[in-house]
Every structure is written in structure tokens, then in C-alpha cells.
Design an enzyme around this catalytic site. Structure first.
Site, PDB file in Angstrom:
ATOM      1  N   SER A 176       0.818  -1.215   0.000  1.00  0.00           N
ATOM      2  CA  SER A 176       0.000   0.000   0.000  1.00  0.00           C
ATOM      3  C   SER A 176       0.854   1.269   0.000  1.00  0.00           C
ATOM      4  O   SER A 176       1.614   1.512  -0.920  1.00  0.00           O
ATOM      5  CB  SER A 176      -0.957  -0.042   1.198  1.00  0.00           C
ATOM      6  OG  SER A 176      -1.923   0.958   1.128  1.00  0.00           O
ATOM      7  N   ASP A 220      -5.884   2.158  -3.581  1.00  0.00           N
ATOM      8  CA  ASP A 220      -7.159   1.997  -2.885  1.00  0.00           C
ATOM      9  C   ASP A 220      -7.435   3.187  -1.972  1.00  0.00           C
ATOM     10  O   ASP A 220      -8.409   3.190  -1.222  1.00  0.00           O
ATOM     11  CB  ASP A 220      -7.211   0.685  -2.099  1.00  0.00           C
ATOM     12  CG  ASP A 220      -6.224   0.618  -0.942  1.00  0.00           C
ATOM     13  OD1 ASP A 220      -5.384   1.539  -0.805  1.00  0.00           O
ATOM     14  OD2 ASP A 220      -6.278  -0.369  -0.176  1.00  0.00           O
ATOM     15  N   ASP A 223      -2.542   6.179  -3.615  1.00  0.00           N
ATOM     16  CA  ASP A 223      -1.388   5.603  -2.934  1.00  0.00           C
ATOM     17  C   ASP A 223      -0.827   4.455  -3.781  1.00  0.00           C
ATOM     18  O   ASP A 223      -1.247   4.246  -4.921  1.00  0.00           O
ATOM     19  CB  ASP A 223      -1.737   5.155  -1.512  1.00  0.00           C
ATOM     20  CG  ASP A 223      -2.711   3.989  -1.482  1.00  0.00           C
ATOM     21  OD1 ASP A 223      -3.422   3.784  -2.482  1.00  0.00           O
ATOM     22  OD2 ASP A 223      -2.784   3.284  -0.451  1.00  0.00           O
ATOM     23  N   ASP A 283      -1.075   1.254  -3.994  1.00  0.00           N
ATOM     24  CA  ASP A 283      -1.940   0.236  -4.610  1.00  0.00           C
ATOM     25  C   ASP A 283      -3.285   0.811  -5.029  1.00  0.00           C
ATOM     26  O   ASP A 283      -4.190   0.073  -5.411  1.00  0.00           O
ATOM     27  CB  ASP A 283      -2.122  -0.977  -3.691  1.00  0.00           C
ATOM     28  CG  ASP A 283      -2.922  -0.661  -2.443  1.00  0.00           C
ATOM     29  OD1 ASP A 283      -2.961   0.516  -2.023  1.00  0.00           O
ATOM     30  OD2 ASP A 283      -3.528  -1.588  -1.877  1.00  0.00           O
TER      31      ASP A 283
END
Length: 445
Positions: free
Chosen positions: A102, A245, A241, A243
Site C-alpha cells: 500500500s 485503494d 497511494d 496500490d
């Protein structure tokens, strides 16, 4: 039951240490594959990743584990976490895997698992997989090992899906948008989706090299985005960010708009159109009291959960809400997906700005946040929050704030830290109370 490998969002850690080695990734693949081998159909797993250097190593190890127990593997390459959740459903896969840490630095990595319904796994499923990791998982017979292949159109499928969530009668023509992809998983798909919807895009954070993910860019470092928005005269800035999400927005003046303001904007828009379910939204205990008061003034409610998007989603599903998220920018719109999706949330925000025909600073500033202060106190051991002196200090602070603010004091789930947060109408009082509680915790530690 204390879990050995899984945290609040999958398995995560520094690469080549602890649970984040190639050997462990292969065991996770074998264990998760064995857990989802149910029925006589040919089993399939979808594996995606972000742009970290270690993604190649972990991907290869996971492929080895899954194929060894008889699962076919479909690899997508770099794609957002929500894209993997979506593809797991649409491809009728038995399990989805996202390799990502992340918003963490590149040296970290993680493994997130999704069930066949596209949702993150339950605690019970993760505990069962943990037990299998530490056991001898039976291998498939030689003639039943799985096949692995890459799909070339996975990015196109996700772009099409994301665009389908944008109102059909709108285009982004004439809107200048800075899109910051954090040198992460959305570095291709997010700019492409915005361009196809007509936006004049200025992309930053779109040159990943394996080590620059989240490095001075993205939703956790919005300064570069803010500077670019102002310097280029853009209408709005979008930051994802690593990833993708998570979403943070910057208005045309270069001011950061957090998840609370974004959720308030979406909830109000959906309520006007009769689309908002549950009569409000779900957020964590960290969301500002100003959001709660703002929603109440509109006749809307706020359900609070523990910190973590999985807890937000659990409350949304059990209580029938379709908007929820975190102040940090995880926004879940369950009409469109099973997990937070920064690009889909951004499209809802862009739609509102476009409809309003007004500057983003006017459209997205929904309420004045109350003064809020968060401090962390590191401790060597023990349980400082069990101290009678700390409990008495907290009780005294709560009595002082009664009706005029909130306290949130909690132990971190990942490090020996006590997080002390207070908010209220009086900034000076908030600071005094936080410092008083922090001092008590230090004395008890």
C-alpha cells in the site's frame, strides 16, 4: 486467537525478513490454494501487484505455491488492489491475491487475499490459512499441477469498469486534472481512464523504477501534487497511494481535501439523488467530529468503527450502508466494489465538481473540521492503558470535553505505541488534554 502472520490488511513486512520472504510466499500460495480447493471444477487464482522491485520475487513464489497444489494462475502485472478484487469476481476465480504494501516504502511488501466474492477474507478464513501454512500441505499429483499465464487485457478491463461508474451524461472536457499515481499500481490505468473521459491530464508519479513507489509522491505526500496544481493552473489534483485503494484530493488553491470532506461530498450528492443507503455513512473513530455534526445537520447519520477499512466494510454490509471510509482516504462505495477504490471515488468527486460548475474549493469544503490533535507515545513493554493513573487521567479529560469534543486513545496494532487523539471546539484545551494523557502514559510505561 492471536494471529501469527496476518495483520489488519493481509500479511505485510520488510522484504526478505520475517513473513515476507519468497519461501513464505510459496507457503502462503500452497496454504491459500489448499483452503480454496473446493468442488470438482478447475480452480483459478488471479494475482496482481504494484510496482515494487520485490513484487517479481513474491509473484514467482506465489505462482509456484498455487500451481503446486493444483490451481491455475492468472497474472495481471501491476494493477490497483480494487482491480484485483473486481477481476477475481468477473473471472470466476476462487481467490484473488494482491502483492502490495500500500502506502509503505518500497522495501516493504505484503500479500492481500480476496475470496471468490471479491471481499477480503474473514478472520476465520485467515486463521485457517495460517494453520495450513504451518502444516504439510499435500501436493497435487504430477498430472494435476496448475498452469500459469499472463493476461494482456487486464488493465483495459479495469479501465472500462472504472469508467462505467462515471455518470453517462457527463464528460470531463475542459477540466484540467493533475493525477498523482505514487509511482504505483495505477500509473497506467488512472491517467488513461481520465483521458478517455475527456480530461486534460497532467500526470505525476507515473515513472516507477521499482524503488520510488510512494517516494515523495502519492496520497501520503501531497506537497508535490499541490505545487503542481497551483503552478499549472489546474482545476483539481488527484492523489492515489501505492496500490490505488486510497484517495486524497487537492483543490485549485493547493489545499488538501481529506477523506472526511470527500465522504461528505459523495454522501450529500447521493442523498440528493435518492441513491444513499443506510441514511448516512460509516467511518472510523478517527473521523473528525465536524463530519458528524455536518451530517447530523443534514439529517444523515454516522456509524463509527475501529480503525481499519475492513471494519468499515463489515459495518456497511451488516447495516446496509453504501458509502464509508476513513479520514486517510480509503473510501468504499459498495454499489461499485468490494473494497476501497481511489480511482472510482475520484470519479465521483470529479462528477460533482463538473456538475456544480464551481471551483473545487467551494464544492469540496463541506464543513470546518474541529481542532484535532494526535500524538504517539512509545513504550517499552507492559500495558500502560491498564494503569489506574492513566485511567483516571483519561476519565478527567473526558469529563472536561463532555459535549464539546472527543477522545480516542488506543494501542497500535503494529508497534509498541499508544495513540492519543483529542478533538474539540477549543484548540488550546485539546492540546492540554492530549499532553496530560501522554504524560500519564509515559509515567506508567
Amino acid at each position: 486467537m492471536a494471529r501469527k502472520y496476518f495483520g489488519t490488511d493481509g500479511i505485510r513486512g520488510a522484504t526478505n525478513t520475517g513473513a515476507m520472504t519468497a519461501a513464505m510466499a510459496m507457503k502462503v500460495g500452497m496454504a491459500a490454494g489448499a483452503y480454496f480447493l473446493r468442488g470438482s471444477h478447475k480452480h483459478r487464482v488471479v494475482i496482481g501487484k504494484d510496482t515494487r522491485l520485490s513484487g517479481y520475487m513474491l509473484e514467482s513464489a506465489l505462482v509456484a505455491g498455487f500451481t503446486a497444489v493444483g490451481m491455475d494462475v492468472v497474472m495481471t502485472g501491476p494493477l490497483p488492489t480494487p482491480a484485483i478484487a473486481m477481476l477475481t469476481q468477473s473471472m470466476r476465480a476462487d481467490i484473488g491475491v494482491m502483492i502490495s504494501a500500500s502506502h509503505n516504502p518500497y522495501a516493504d511488501n505484503g500479500i492481500k487475499l480476496f475470496g471468490p466474492d471479491g471481499y477480503k477474507l474473514s478472520d476465520e478464513a485467515e486463521e485457517a490459512i495460517e494453520a495450513l501454512i504451518d502444516s504439510d500441505v499435500p501436493l497435487a499429483p504430477s498430472d494435476h499441477i496448475g498452469r500459469a499465464r499472463r493476461v494482456d487485457d487486464a488493465a483495459g478491463r479495469y479501465i472500462h469498469f472504472a469508467k462505467s461508474t462515471f455518470p453517462e451524461n457527463l464528460r470531463l472536457d475542459g477540466m484540467r486534472v493533475v493525477i498523482d499515481c505514487a509511482n504505483g499500481a495505477a500509473y497506467k490505468v488512472a491517467p488513461a481512464a481520465l483521458w478517455e473521459l475527456g480530461a486534460d491530464i497532467i500526470p505525476i508519479g507515473v515513472t516507477p523504477n521499482g524503488t520510488n513507489i510512494n517516494d515523495g509522491v502519492g496520497s501520503t505526500s501531497p506537497d508535490t501534487l499541490a505545487e503542481t496544481v497551483v503552478a499549472s493552473g489546474a482545476d483539481i489534483g488527484i492523489a492515489l497511494d501505492g496500490d490505488a485503494d486510497r484517495l486524497i484530493v487537492v483543490d485549485e488553491r493547493g489545499r488538501v481535501v481529506d477523506g472526511d470532506q470527500l465522504m461528505a461530498t459523495i454522501a450529500a450528492a447521493w442523498a440528493r439523488r435518492g441513491k444513499l443507503a443506510g441514511g448516512g455513512l460509516v467511518a472510523t473513530v478517527m473521523s473528525n467530529l465536524g463530519l458528524e455534526r455536518h451530517l447530523s445537520a443534514q439529517g444523515l447519520g454516522l456509524v463509527r468503527t475501529k480503525v481499519g477499512d475492513r471494519y468499515v466494510l463489515e459495518a456497511m454490509r451488516s447495516r446496509g450502508f453504501n458509502v464509508g471510509g476513513e479520514q486517510s482516504g480509503h473510501i468504499i462505495l459498495s454499489d461499485y466494489g468490494t473494497t476501497g477504490d481511489g480511482l472510482v471515488a475520484a470519479l465521483q468527486i470529479l462528477a460533482e465538481v463538473k456538475r456544480a460548475g464551481a471551483p473545487a474549493s467551494e464544492v469540496l469544503h463541506r464543513f470546518d473540521p474541529l481542532p484535532q490533535l494526535l500524538k504517539n507515545v512509545r513504550f517499552a513493554g507492559g500495558k500502560p492503558l491498564d494503569s489506574d493513573a492513566v485511567k483516571a487521567t483519561i476519565a478527567g479529560a473526558e469529563a472536561e470535553l463532555l459535549g464539546r469534543g472527543r477522545l480516542v486513545i488506543r494501542a497500535s496494532g503494529t508497534e509498541p505505541v499508544i495513540r492519543v487523539m483529542a478533538e474539540g471546539d477549543d484548540a488550546g484545551q485539546v492540546e492540554r488534554l492530549v499532553d496530560r494523557i501522554c504524560d500519564a502514559v509515559r509515567a506508567a510505561a
